[in-house]
Write an enzyme that holds these catalytic residues in place. Sequence first.
Site, PDB file in Angstrom:
ATOM      1  N   TYR A   1       0.835  -1.206   0.000  1.00  0.00           N
ATOM      2  CA  TYR A   1       0.000   0.000   0.000  1.00  0.00           C
ATOM      3  C   TYR A   1       0.871   1.258   0.000  1.00  0.00           C
ATOM      4  O   TYR A   1       0.729   2.126  -0.864  1.00  0.00           O
ATOM      5  CB  TYR A   1      -0.921  -0.021   1.222  1.00  0.00           C
TER       6      TYR A   1
ATOM      7  N   ARG B   1     -11.308  -1.624   9.438  1.00  0.00           N
ATOM      8  CA  ARG B   1     -10.561  -0.550  10.097  1.00  0.00           C
ATOM      9  C   ARG B   1     -11.178  -0.232  11.454  1.00  0.00           C
ATOM     10  O   ARG B   1     -12.274  -0.665  11.775  1.00  0.00           O
ATOM     11  CB  ARG B   1     -10.500   0.696   9.200  1.00  0.00           C
TER      12      ARG B   1
ATOM     13  N   VAL C   1     -12.527   2.298  13.244  1.00  0.00           N
ATOM     14  CA  VAL C   1     -13.772   2.968  13.629  1.00  0.00           C
ATOM     15  C   VAL C   1     -14.971   2.036  13.455  1.00  0.00           C
ATOM     16  O   VAL C   1     -15.773   1.857  14.380  1.00  0.00           O
ATOM     17  CB  VAL C   1     -13.963   4.288  12.841  1.00  0.00           C
TER      18      VAL C   1
ATOM     19  N   GLY D   1      -2.692   0.129  22.825  1.00  0.00           N
ATOM     20  CA  GLY D   1      -3.694   1.157  22.525  1.00  0.00           C
ATOM     21  C   GLY D   1      -3.167   2.577  22.673  1.00  0.00           C
ATOM     22  O   GLY D   1      -3.941   3.536  22.611  1.00  0.00           O
TER      23      GLY D   1
ATOM     24  N   GLN E   1      -1.045   3.930  20.562  1.00  0.00           N
ATOM     25  CA  GLN E   1      -0.794   4.516  19.234  1.00  0.00           C
ATOM     26  C   GLN E   1      -1.925   5.496  18.900  1.00  0.00           C
ATOM     27  O   GLN E   1      -3.054   5.308  19.347  1.00  0.00           O
ATOM     28  CB  GLN E   1      -0.674   3.424  18.149  1.00  0.00           C
TER      29      GLN E   1
ATOM     30  N   ARG F   1      -4.140   8.105  16.075  1.00  0.00           N
ATOM     31  CA  ARG F   1      -4.597   8.423  14.729  1.00  0.00           C
ATOM     32  C   ARG F   1      -5.421   9.702  14.841  1.00  0.00           C
ATOM     33  O   ARG F   1      -5.856  10.085  15.933  1.00  0.00           O
ATOM     34  CB  ARG F   1      -5.487   7.312  14.149  1.00  0.00           C
TER      35      ARG F   1
ATOM     36  N   ASP G   1       2.781  -1.220  12.431  1.00  0.00           N
ATOM     37  CA  ASP G   1       1.654  -0.319  12.718  1.00  0.00           C
ATOM     38  C   ASP G   1       2.222   1.039  13.151  1.00  0.00           C
ATOM     39  O   ASP G   1       2.962   1.109  14.127  1.00  0.00           O
ATOM     40  CB  ASP G   1       0.823  -0.930  13.854  1.00  0.00           C
ATOM     41  N   PRO G   2       1.908   2.137  12.437  1.00  0.00           N
ATOM     42  CA  PRO G   2       2.489   3.438  12.812  1.00  0.00           C
ATOM     43  C   PRO G   2       2.123   3.843  14.249  1.00  0.00           C
ATOM     44  O   PRO G   2       0.995   3.651  14.686  1.00  0.00           O
ATOM     45  CB  PRO G   2       1.886   4.404  11.791  1.00  0.00           C
TER      46      PRO G   2
ATOM     47  N   ARG H   1       0.069   9.553  14.328  1.00  0.00           N
ATOM     48  CA  ARG H   1      -0.290  10.147  13.038  1.00  0.00           C
ATOM     49  C   ARG H   1      -1.199  11.361  13.269  1.00  0.00           C
ATOM     50  O   ARG H   1      -2.240  11.244  13.906  1.00  0.00           O
ATOM     51  CB  ARG H   1      -1.005   9.118  12.175  1.00  0.00           C
TER      52      ARG H   1
HETATM   53  N1  UDP Z   1      -6.832  -1.102  15.481  1.00  0.00           N
HETATM   54  C1  UDP Z   1      -7.290  -1.609  16.679  1.00  0.00           C
HETATM   55  N2  UDP Z   1      -8.328  -2.495  16.663  1.00  0.00           N
HETATM   56  C2  UDP Z   1      -8.955  -2.874  15.506  1.00  0.00           C
HETATM   57  C3  UDP Z   1      -8.508  -2.324  14.282  1.00  0.00           C
HETATM   58  C4  UDP Z   1      -7.438  -1.452  14.308  1.00  0.00           C
HETATM   59  O1  UDP Z   1      -6.755  -1.291  17.763  1.00  0.00           O
HETATM   60  O2  UDP Z   1      -9.914  -3.663  15.576  1.00  0.00           O
HETATM   61  C5  UDP Z   1      -5.717  -0.111  15.517  1.00  0.00           C
HETATM   62  C6  UDP Z   1      -4.578  -0.409  14.530  1.00  0.00           C
HETATM   63  O3  UDP Z   1      -3.631  -1.257  15.109  1.00  0.00           O
HETATM   64  C7  UDP Z   1      -4.039   0.986  14.278  1.00  0.00           C
HETATM   65  C8  UDP Z   1      -5.276   1.897  14.415  1.00  0.00           C
HETATM   66  O4  UDP Z   1      -6.244   1.116  15.117  1.00  0.00           O
HETATM   67  O5  UDP Z   1      -3.112   1.356  15.276  1.00  0.00           O
HETATM   68  C9  UDP Z   1      -5.846   2.305  13.062  1.00  0.00           C
HETATM   69  O6  UDP Z   1      -5.986   1.141  12.289  1.00  0.00           O
HETATM   70  P1  UDP Z   1      -6.799   1.116  10.924  1.00  0.00           P
HETATM   71  O7  UDP Z   1      -6.726  -0.278  10.412  1.00  0.00           O
HETATM   72  O8  UDP Z   1      -8.131   1.721  11.108  1.00  0.00           O
HETATM   73  O9  UDP Z   1      -6.020   2.113   9.945  1.00  0.00           O
HETATM   74  P2  UDP Z   1      -4.459   2.473   9.730  1.00  0.00           P
HETATM   75  O10 UDP Z   1      -4.347   3.876  10.170  1.00  0.00           O
HETATM   76  O11 UDP Z   1      -3.590   1.571  10.556  1.00  0.00           O
HETATM   77  O12 UDP Z   1      -4.254   2.265   8.277  1.00  0.00           O
END
Ligand code: UDP
Length: 254
Positions: free
Chosen positions: A77, A118, A120, A139, A141, A143, A205-206, A209
């Site tokens: 990606y 994802r 949300v 948890g 991290q 976004r 996993d970043p 952000r």
């Molecule tokens: N994540 C989570 N639980 C889930 C799905 C994702 O804790 O059921 C975390 C994931 O590890 C990341 C963040 O939520 O740190 C955002 O993940 P997502 O897949 O939505 O998008 P990304 O920004 O990683 O592309």
Amino acid sequence: MIYNLACPASPVHYQHDPVQTTKTSVHGAINMLGLAKRLGAKILQASTSEVYGDPAVHPQVEEYWGNVNPIGPRSCYDEGKRCAETLFFDYHRQHQLRIKVVRIFNTYGPRMHPNDGRVVSNFILQALRGDEITVFGDGSQTRSFCFVSDLIDGMQRMMQSADDITGPINLGNPEECTMRELAELIITLVGSPSKVVTRPLPTDDPRQRRPDISKANSLLGWSPSVPLREGLAKTIEYFDTLLASQTQAGVIGR
Ligand code: UDP
């Protein structure tokens, strides 16, 4: 005008067939740029905050070149989208194509697919069903989530901007939160009995952000107007209605 948004954007989806994901971004960009060149159309590329990888600069400014693993599970990606940006700028320099590149940060809203995967939509469906809320890693991290109508407004402003505005321009909501905070907020808004559980953190996993949106602000007069709480409430309402209708139809009962 061509808007090129083609590509799965959810990690579970784009990692399902990674070769096809890279092809979609790279061959897709080549095909669409060729079309734009033949038609004399201007073309907008939906790029991504993933071009910054696991960013060492925070918040992310467009001048930052990123910190991307070229051989990991997210690379199809990240590198696909980075190569697409390269193609856009080379077509612009070499063929004077009118290009618009926006880097999209985590978007959400009604009409997401229930199996999008994802965070949300996962958390909202888990909260509505009373299931465990799956927080990956500890948890901590972060976004920054942008409501879909704000994003679309930004993309249209970008498309309508003067030809010398090529981008890349960040489009996102700088309201940053940890995944644990997001889980708690969704539990509260839903009024759910769900408990938070932890699952392993996916590779690469970043950690953090958040967009710097000064450019979108000054060049497009754009800034997001839907706060996270309000956007989540609208998205919860959507999934609540969807679940009720599907349960009634016996499609996806608990
Ligand atoms: N994540 C989570 N639980 C889930 C799905 C994702 O804790 O059921 C975390 C994931 O590890 C990341 C963040 O939520 O740190 C955002 O993940 P997502 O897949 O939505 O998008 P990304 O920004 O990683 O592309």
